[in-house]
Design a protein around this motif. Structure first.
Motif, PDB file in Angstrom:
ATOM      1  N   ARG A 276      -5.876  -6.975  -1.397  1.00  0.00           N
ATOM      2  CA  ARG A 276      -6.581  -6.201  -2.439  1.00  0.00           C
ATOM      3  C   ARG A 276      -5.844  -4.924  -2.869  1.00  0.00           C
ATOM      4  N   PHE A 277      -5.417  -4.073  -1.931  1.00  0.00           N
ATOM      5  CA  PHE A 277      -4.843  -2.788  -2.359  1.00  0.00           C
ATOM      6  C   PHE A 277      -3.634  -2.977  -3.282  1.00  0.00           C
ATOM      7  N   PHE A 278      -2.805  -3.977  -3.020  1.00  0.00           N
ATOM      8  CA  PHE A 278      -1.605  -4.212  -3.843  1.00  0.00           C
ATOM      9  C   PHE A 278      -1.996  -4.285  -5.326  1.00  0.00           C
ATOM     10  N   PHE A 279      -3.088  -5.021  -5.642  1.00  0.00           N
ATOM     11  CA  PHE A 279      -3.469  -5.257  -7.034  1.00  0.00           C
ATOM     12  C   PHE A 279      -4.023  -3.987  -7.670  1.00  0.00           C
ATOM     13  N   TYR A 280      -4.883  -3.286  -6.929  1.00  0.00           N
ATOM     14  CA  TYR A 280      -5.376  -1.994  -7.426  1.00  0.00           C
ATOM     15  C   TYR A 280      -4.188  -1.038  -7.616  1.00  0.00           C
ATOM     16  N   ASP A 281      -3.306  -0.980  -6.606  1.00  0.00           N
ATOM     17  CA  ASP A 281      -2.176  -0.034  -6.651  1.00  0.00           C
ATOM     18  C   ASP A 281      -1.363  -0.189  -7.942  1.00  0.00           C
ATOM     19  N   VAL A 282      -0.989  -1.437  -8.249  1.00  0.00           N
ATOM     20  CA  VAL A 282      -0.116  -1.643  -9.415  1.00  0.00           C
ATOM     21  C   VAL A 282      -0.820  -1.154 -10.682  1.00  0.00           C
ATOM     22  N   MET A 283      -2.116  -1.465 -10.800  1.00  0.00           N
ATOM     23  CA  MET A 283      -2.800  -1.157 -12.075  1.00  0.00           C
ATOM     24  C   MET A 283      -3.320   0.273 -12.141  1.00  0.00           C
ATOM     25  N   ALA A 284      -3.622   0.869 -10.971  1.00  0.00           N
ATOM     26  CA  ALA A 284      -4.180   2.232 -10.992  1.00  0.00           C
ATOM     27  C   ALA A 284      -3.084   3.285 -10.844  1.00  0.00           C
ATOM     28  N   ARG A 285      -2.039   2.944 -10.053  1.00  0.00           N
ATOM     29  CA  ARG A 285      -0.962   3.912  -9.824  1.00  0.00           C
ATOM     30  C   ARG A 285       0.244   3.636 -10.726  1.00  0.00           C
ATOM     31  N   GLY A 286       0.322   2.393 -11.270  1.00  0.00           N
ATOM     32  CA  GLY A 286       1.382   2.094 -12.226  1.00  0.00           C
ATOM     33  C   GLY A 286       2.710   1.738 -11.605  1.00  0.00           C
ATOM     34  N   GLU A 287       2.692   1.323 -10.344  1.00  0.00           N
ATOM     35  CA  GLU A 287       3.960   0.858  -9.756  1.00  0.00           C
ATOM     36  C   GLU A 287       3.703  -0.074  -8.568  1.00  0.00           C
ATOM     37  N   TYR A 288       4.715  -0.892  -8.284  1.00  0.00           N
ATOM     38  CA  TYR A 288       4.616  -1.755  -7.099  1.00  0.00           C
ATOM     39  C   TYR A 288       4.737  -0.873  -5.855  1.00  0.00           C
TER      40      TYR A 288
END
Ligand code: BGP
Length: 484
Positions: A276-288
């Motif tokens: 889960r965190f990976f998907f939120y991270d990319v879209m909320a923080r804007g990077e892998y």
């Protein structure tokens, strides 16, 4: 106990392929969801079985359906013809928001057409206008597990970069047509399902890949194309209307380590990062995030990502976060007794009861999740799915005494209230679902979630009439009094 937040959105969520029916009218093409047959012998606790049927042959055979199989999502609950009645019932339950999905297959049936299908545009214009007539705000899921078959058949799904441009064309059409009718936009439903059930998430078929490693590579590359498409439509949408609101939708499966052994704590951290965190991270923080690059290296995933795409992701992130929350599970380095979860298999938790489908009921886990996500992203949060699926039948009074659903919903609402007291900015909740629909994973009417019972069985026999369950009246009263 009173629910604290006054300016809170309360409603229900559905998905086109699970409610509309009318699978072959007004120019619509078939979608992968409507090409999955009902399986009467399915073991409800072995979800992987329900997706086993998704071979190219089974999908192609479903088109002529020479075997006369039943495809539940071709009929849904006939919402295509009965949506006015349904929306009225939602309004009368004092709901003030409706989350629905638009079927790509009604707007661009083949995906690569130049012009949209006018009848499709007209249907959703009428549906969204009817929402407004019922004072319902609208949250639209732009794609919800129902990729048009031609995109899978001709382009092999999201692995093909052409699908990014097709999706952008589709979204721009929706923004042009419905900007004033939609309050919140979610591009892709449960975007993390692209990794656990790629056929539903990104439309890639395992048989098209020669090895497991090629398949994993394709899963993350197809998912990357979805991330890029989301960032591009955020950029385009904001140029069209600076006040447009974009959220994500992640199937959130919170898990706990099976014990205090640091090995198992680390295993839980790994599972939470990847599921889960990976998907939120990319879209909320804007990077892998850094941890995914190690995972890619160790699993021979060589992501094709340009410097321009990295900039695009960084400059076009979310306005808010939504997620589905049904259950929680446990993880352990050693093998633990498995339970089930929303399209994911997790460990049993001896402290929790489970549903007939093995989903472990954990209201406190929702408070934990809300605090985690608020701490991590400091973005407004919205629970876009929460509910309990149960086998139910109408009693002699034409209702269902679903006290278990009242218990499930009220306990989860209590925990949302606690999270609000913790200072979490959570602004809305659309239960899954206000009305019985065809279930996503096991593809059956028997798994009923609604406050409203729909008189269809797993073969779509019945009147289709709607009947109010006990939980409908409970919810209506809760909305009047604010008393949980
Ligand atoms: C999510 C989907 C919904 C809904 C829900 C319940 O995966 O976003 O479409 O179906 O789960 O799952 P199921 O219907 O399989 O019980």
């Amino acid at each position: 106990m009173k629910f604290e937040r006054k300016d809170f959105l309360w409603g229900g969520a559905t998905a086109a392929a699970q409610v509309e029916g009318a699978y072959d009218v007004d120019g619509k093409s078939l979608t992968i969801s409507e090409m999955r047959p009902y399986q009467s012998k399915l073991d409800r606790k072995k979800l992987e079985d329900s997706l086993k049927t998704l071979t190219r042959k089974s999908l192609v055979d479903s088109i002529e359906n020479k075997e006369g199989l039943h495809y539940p999502k071709r009929y849904g609950i006939d919402h295509y013809n009965r949506y006015k009645e349904d929306l009225k019932l939602f309004k009368e339950a004092n709901m003030n928001i409706y989350r629905l999905s638009i079927a790509w297959s009604r707007i661009f049936p083949n995906g690569d057409e130049k012009e949209p299908n006018k009848k499709g545009l007209e249907f959703y214009k009428n549906l969204l206008t009817e929402c407004k007539k019922n004072n319902l705000k609208v949250m639209v899921t732009i794609n919800h597990f129902d990729l048009p078959w031609p995109i899978i058949d001709k382009y092999k799904g999201w692995i093909n970069r052409d699908v990014i441009d097709m999706f952008i064309k589709y979204c721009k059409t929706l923004f042009n047509e419905y900007m004033d009718l939609v309050d919140y936009w979610l591009p892709i439903n449960e975007i993390n399902i692209g990794v656990v059930a790629p056929e539903l998430g990104t439309g890639i078929l395992k048989e098209d890949y020669k090895s497991e490693s090629e398949y994993i590579q394709a899963k993350y590359q197809a998912l990357h194309h979805q991330f890029i498409a989301c960032s591009k439509i955020f950029e385009i949408g904001r140029k069209m209307n600076k006040d447009i609101k974009f959220g994500c939708m992640v199937a959130n499966v919170t898990t706990y380590p099976s014990d205090c052994n640091p090995i198992n704590q680390r295993e839980n951290q790994r599972f939470q990062q990847l599921s889960r965190f990976f998907f939120y991270d990319v879209m909320a923080r804007g990077e892998y995030p850094s941890y995914i690059w190690r995972y890619f290296k160790e699993n021979n995933v060589n992501l094709i990502i340009s410097e321009e795409e990295k900039k695009l992701l960084k400059n076009n992130t979310l306005d808010f976060i939504t997620f589905s929350y049904y259950m929680t599970g446990t993880t352990s380095k050693e093998s633990v007794e498995k339970s089930n979860g929303n399209l994911m298999s997790v460990g049993k938790n001896p402290f929790l009861k489970e549903t007939e489908w093995g989903w472990q009921i954990d209201p406190v886990g929702l408070r934990i999740t809300l605090n985690q996500l608020w701490d991590r992203y400091q973005l407004p949060l919205f629970i876009s799915e929460n509910g309990i699926g149960v086998v139910e039948t109408l009693n002699k009074n034409n209702t269902v005494e679903d006290d278990y659903r009242i218990e499930y919903l009220s306990k989860h609402i209590e925990q949302i209230n606690e999270a609000i007291k913790d200072g979490v900015d959570v602004f809305g909740y659309t239960m899954w679902t206000p009305i019985d629909v065809v279930s996503a994973t096991t593809n059956e009417m028997s798994k009923r979630y609604g406050l409203i019972y729909v008189d269809y069985d797993d073969y779509h026999n019945g009147s289709g009439n709607r009947y109010l369950k006990k939980s409908y009246h409970w919810f209506k009263k809760f909305r009047e009094t604010g008393e949980i």
